[in-house]
Design a protein around this motif. Sequence first.
Motif: not given
Lengths: 475, 253, 218
Positions: A154-159
């Motif tokens: 779900p948080a793949v868009h966050k580094n």
Amino acid sequence: MGSQHLDFTANVTEALADRQLRANFKSALTGLMKKRVAVLPNAEEIERMRDDAEAAKRNALAKLPELLERLERKCTENGIIVHWAETTAEANDIILGIMRSHDATKLVKGKSMVSEEMHLNHFLETHGIEALETDLGEFIIQLNHEPPSHIIVPAVHKNRQQVGRIFADNLEGIPYTDVVEELNAIARKTLREKFRTGHVGLSGVNFAVAETGTLVLVENEGNGRMCTTVPPVHVAVMGLEKVVESLSDLPPLLRLLTASATGQLVTTYVNCITSPRKEGERDGPKEIHLVILDNGRSRMLADAQLRRTLQCIRCGTCLNHCPVYIRIGGHAYGSVYPGPIGKILTPQIDGLAEKGVLATASSLCNACEEVCPVRIPIPGIIRRMRTEAYDEKDDGVVKGHGAKKNLLETLVWKGWELTYRIPALNRFVVSMLGKFGDKLPNVGPLKAWTSVRTAPRFAPKSLHQLAKEEGIRHE
Amino acid sequence: MAHTFTYPRDVKTVYYFGTCLVDMSFPQAGMAGIHLLRRAGVEVVFPQEQSCCGQPAYNSGFLEEARAVARAQIKAFSKADWPIVVPSGSCAGMMRHHYPEMFANDPEYFDVRKFSERVFELGDFLHNALHVRYEDKGKPVKVTWHSSCHAMREMGATAAAKALIGQLSNVELVEIEREYECCGFGGTFSIKQPEISAAMVADKVEDIRATGASAILSGDCGCLMNIGGAMERTGVPVAPRHLAEFIWERING
Amino acid sequence: MSSTARDRIFARLHAARTTVSPYVPRGGSWQAPMLDKDQRIELLKKRMETVRSEVHVVPEAEWPAKLLEVLKAREPQTMAYGHDAWFGGTLRSKVKGKGLPKLVPYGENVEAFRDELFGIDVGITSTLGGIAENGTLIVWPTPQEPRLLSLVPTVHIALLKADTIYSTLAEAMREMRWAENMPTNALLISGPSKTADIEMTLAFGVHGPKEVIVLVLD
Ligand code: SF4
């Protein structure tokens, strides 16, 4: 859900402009694609696994009412309380009712896409109940008040830097760090306390086995086991398509699910729940509720092509392989289910008027169909969404069919048909294009095309002409 | 989708379906395909009533128009049961796989299926049915290859194309990063979602440029028009070439 | 409300039945290979080690010594176990002395034990078997050995008898007659709790055990 307005074009523009976002997606998804290939056997064996997995799901759909009745009966015998919800609002009310009956105000949640579909967290919060996501990825984005951008990660868009900032800004007494181990340790400490004190645990269901009344959950983190074991009450929510006939259906489904989702042979835990705590047992919930949600699914079942949407096991691999998803990410879809599966599921649930535009966001490259473990013909169903959106024959079945019907496009395609159906007309149009094609005004479709490309050229002589001149036999 | 086709043996005559795009914009590529077939000793028949496979309407949601145009093609190729060779994997995929779908509930379903089973992509047919051998007469050159999604995933034609290129001794083939990924053409997709399409083709152009090849070959003119148009616009000096045209030039020196 | 929802849902499901002819599945064609005993042990070990489990294959009689070695290397303060597990007596006689943890039996209901359990270092359990194909332990918790023993403590130690390792999940389900005997909770466990939710970077011990140590008793 479904009422919020979707401005897809604006979302796309914004997503494409975000270089960081594109880089985060590209690196994560490329990694997932590689891991999937590494863990799957040779092509021939994969196809045999897919035969079994597809068969298991299609068999279940063919017998869906019987299997659901059997699941309900078995669960009830085992002491699991079964609830039915036609809509997400009903499902939310059921869960609120369960919470209230226990005077419970703290819900700890394992990962569940159906609960996202229900917008359960928001609903419960408006009723004074804390609904806490405990899957690490879900926890991160919940802290940041965002929806998931991927159904598995779900948080793949966050580094890591972004996650570090989210933690530092939202968790009491936590300094900034971008070391992944430290971030995980922070989550562990925070969440274990929540598990210990949670009143009710909520989970999704990966497979519900009718034969034994067993709920099967797969996970790596252990938060799912925590949510389904520590609190005194466990509520499981599932879409009604999650039922399979028997335990023997599971091995190929589990193997393909984990390989497709995360490139793993198996997850850390496969958690099979068949009853609440029995006499003499020392832990586990004393009460288990299973909420079975329809929300448009039974309608899909009635159509031979659309019902195949219900085969989905939510592995997310079609997202990872989608050239559109890779570039625009999950949020741009403005829907709980993004990517290829979202393009066919969302318009069917929310209607073509609201979400039909999603079906235009595909080049029909077939990458999704090629990798889907249960062989859902996604591109075919995307075409079906497009066809239903115009609904020429007025025989559509999808909610909002005909919503995009308009005179201009109808005329354009009628003209197209005549041009390509009537040889003389075709020859005339092609020769006109050969003569005047480069003088076409740069508007409409041509303008869209030439925004990043030079205009198409038209040859002075068509292939028809050249073949004739060269004396190629024509009949 | 089926990738293993039964190829005809001892082919004497084939039908040629040129496709609408080749007809309008890339007729030289179309002629090169005809020449390659004739060079392999096969007589080529080009029905003048042919036009378009119908894919633009089919993919855009206009099924009835697509069916009307498809019927016209089936009729145009009905006088004999020769194989139908198509210099485009995408149009071949349409006729091979989607015609039967479009007519699944019609009395002519089985006739349509018989028609569909006669459809082959050009490179695949040259390699797997005609077993052509080529001798390269050109200067050393470095090229790269792009399969259209349907040539790859519907017609399984990628290996054949590469095998043909491999026969050209002075041609070095460098593969591009993410070769499997769509170039962003997708027919009306490039018009309906121009920004996404633009992002896809930009990445594809970047990957092509990185190979250092002087030409990008493909068996599909749709992709070539998309990629070529974007390269021309951004000044990337790589020539888009249809495989048939490229081979024809190489073997004629 | 919910019973009428049920009626309406089933009405639609039954109606949908008539419009589509049932698909006849092929199925039943994929199976992981069947292995002999040594191969099963070897594959299970390999698979579990890939996901960061620690696996020791020891002659049956020597497991207590191995356990002490494993414990001494870590020096935990506390170890929870099931008092009536088959190895309970052995633990009580062997696990005492310097560098060894205090034994804490899981002897009460979780409501009374929960807070203590969350502070415990090691949980030790038996297993019902293992699966070589995917490298997992089969754990069916019992009144003697409750579910949380393998989840809450920081380290999970599992005792696995080598002759209960099956080749495949399908075989285990068949041989153990899962369909007739499903327990309250049946688990497959492949290793320590893990996540890759941040930048796809794999990290262990996110909620559950940070270490899983398997003693295979041969
Ligand atoms: S559609 Fe197929 S690939 Fe996509 S999530 Fe569902 S099962 Fe996975």
